[in-house]
Design an enzyme around this catalytic site. Sequence first.
Site, PDB file in Angstrom:
ATOM      1  N   ALA A   1       0.802  -1.191   0.141  1.00  9.05           N
ATOM      2  CA  ALA A   1      -0.028   0.047  -0.028  1.00  9.05           C
ATOM      3  C   ALA A   1       0.970   1.232   0.067  1.00  9.05           C
ATOM      4  CB  ALA A   1      -0.866  -0.055   1.120  1.00  9.05           C
ATOM      5  N   SER A   2       0.516   2.305  -0.508  1.00 11.55           N
ATOM      6  CA  SER A   2       1.276   3.696  -0.734  1.00 11.55           C
ATOM      7  C   SER A   2       2.324   3.462  -1.335  1.00 11.55           C
ATOM      8  CB  SER A   2       1.183   4.372   0.946  1.00 11.55           C
ATOM      9  OG  SER A   2       0.139   4.627   1.344  1.00 11.55           O
ATOM     10  N   GLY A   3       3.486   3.716  -0.817  1.00 11.90           N
ATOM     11  CA  GLY A   3       4.831   3.496  -1.157  1.00 11.90           C
ATOM     12  C   GLY A   3       4.966   1.955  -1.905  1.00 11.90           C
TER      13      GLY A   3
ATOM     14  N   TYR B   1       2.931   1.984  -5.101  1.00  8.09           N
ATOM     15  CA  TYR B   1       3.842   2.841  -5.916  1.00  8.09           C
ATOM     16  C   TYR B   1       4.802   1.884  -6.770  1.00  8.09           C
ATOM     17  CZ  TYR B   1       5.400   7.482  -6.946  1.00  8.09           C
ATOM     18  OH  TYR B   1       5.756   8.825  -7.725  1.00  8.09           O
TER      19      TYR B   1
END
Length: 650
Positions: free
Chosen positions: A433-435, A438
Amino acid sequence: MSMLLNFTPIRTLSSPPLLLLPPPSVPSLLSVTPKPPSFTTRHAPSRIHLPLPRAFDDASAAAVDNNQSVTTIPDEEYPSGEFKFEPVTGFRTFLVKLNMLFALPWERVRKGSVLTMKLRGQISDQVRTRFSSGLSLPQICENFVKAAYDPRISGIYLHIEGLNCGWGKVEEIRRHILNFKQSGKFVVAFVPTCQEKEYYLACACEEIYAPPSAYFSLFGLTVQASFLRGVLDNIGIEPQVERIGKYKSAGDQLARRTISEENCEMLTALLDNIYSNWLDKVSSAKGVYQVDKLKEEGLISNIIYDDEVIAMLKERTGVKTDKNLPMVDYRKYSRVKKWTVGIPRGKDLIAVIRASGSISRVESQVSVSSSGIVAEKFIEKIRSVRESKKYKAAIIRIDSPGGDALASDLMWREIQLLAASKPVIASMADVAASGGYYMAMGAQAIVAESLTLTGSIGVVTGKFNLGKLYEKIGFNKEIISRGRYAEVLAAEQRPFRPDEAELFAKSAQHAYKQFRDKAALSRSMTVDKMEEVAQGRVWTGNDATSRGLVDAIGGLSRAIAIAKLKANIPQDKEVTLVEISRPSPSLPQILLGVGSSLIGAEQTLKELLQGLTFSEGVQARMDGIMFQTLEGSPYTNPILSIIKDYLSSL
């Protein structure tokens, strides 16, 4: 100013509390001669692979060179990567016996042995060395595969209790238990303490045993969110938070006194997904706390002690009662090579690059080596695979809640460059999740477990105003500065000025737009469509797949099958996986790390707490949420959390 893309762990607590995700901040299934494993697959039509674009800023997605993306295909059209056991006969039998005869001393196992594995505590997604403590998911899964083909292994005896990992890893282990059962060998479980995750694994085994004094608590799951705003107000700390994304719960723990409507909606959906999946797999919704009822209702096979299970296994394997049952444990069996039990190494190589933990750009001088994801080290591995012609494809195995945004972006760029030269598949474990998401965006296809937590495309920024606290303790701070925004981070003794607050808001908007637009381009979506599934919302793997954030549901085996497809390797052809990531630290490295930590205790504390403060700039994270069973209690002491939050602002 640095930026963090961080998804804060959601934890499922079981007895003891079960950690679902890595914690960057406060708030997851015969003695037959073996034949090489094969996979039954569903084939998909071939696709044209277009070059992937370069990283871009928020000015315009259209300004990117090679603004093209690969059209996604439905989950059901990807090869499944399902395991199919087929024993071998004939000449291969002779080869296997020959391997056993000349096996190295540490690979020798008595015929008729029972493989024992104690599944409890933390389970890492990294390959561990002989000096490393704890369990390794890759080695657990490999042991199941080797044991299925090893004619010396008669069955597996699992001790399951107190799992401290996420549902993604639990699902992967459960899949390997079921795969192992295809060999016709027995697999039994002994569960002295058991909650939802432990029983989820145990019910995949043929038989489940528990002692008379065992503690079972299948009461169901709850979700809780804790809020510190009232406490912070009392001690004179004012959190000033700017978040982008209505579901972005990062900062809520500090800035709010109650849960927001959007956060409640998101957490309810996540809880419903986990709970319904559990019920579907175990087919039981009863809260059980007395062991005798477990046997009456058919939830376990019998109520006996560990020594009685061993006596039963002696009888089953033909061992005399006055003899010891031959057993080999997890650690020793992990040293047995695949080729020793007759699993050949394919000529085609697929690189596996593992990324576990919080993301940072450079390695700290005082941190223990190989802890978390260090971008500069990870990029070295990516480039080595890209520059090598021997690898037909690469798999990026991600188990990360995120971290430094710059580091995430740099790794995303390198993964895209790698994907332009050879097939790259992202495989998600407990969380990406998030980074973490990414990074996955740079791959040509994303594979996640049904309960992997992913998404969380959103950001948050702010700082702590410690003015009132400083007054209470008699502390004063004077700043002499030059430049309009020179004090924006230095002056924690006062709130933002209007122009500083505007700067922080614009910074968050810029970061969010950049993250969202890159996600849209990578996933072949319009920006408006991506906006509907972004907004900082966390999704399970199932929901992420239906919304286009993930391509397929499955574990590492499915990622391998998809990599074969994209590399034009026949599905029934063996490949060799090459682990590129550095394993866990050796004993000398651990000792050096401890020494460095003792010398630099203050700096270490600061770095550990970096993910808990807004003083470093824009972040993307979700705080303060824990899933737990009714009787569970959080690992995190609220008072210690407050102290950490305060110290992180110093």
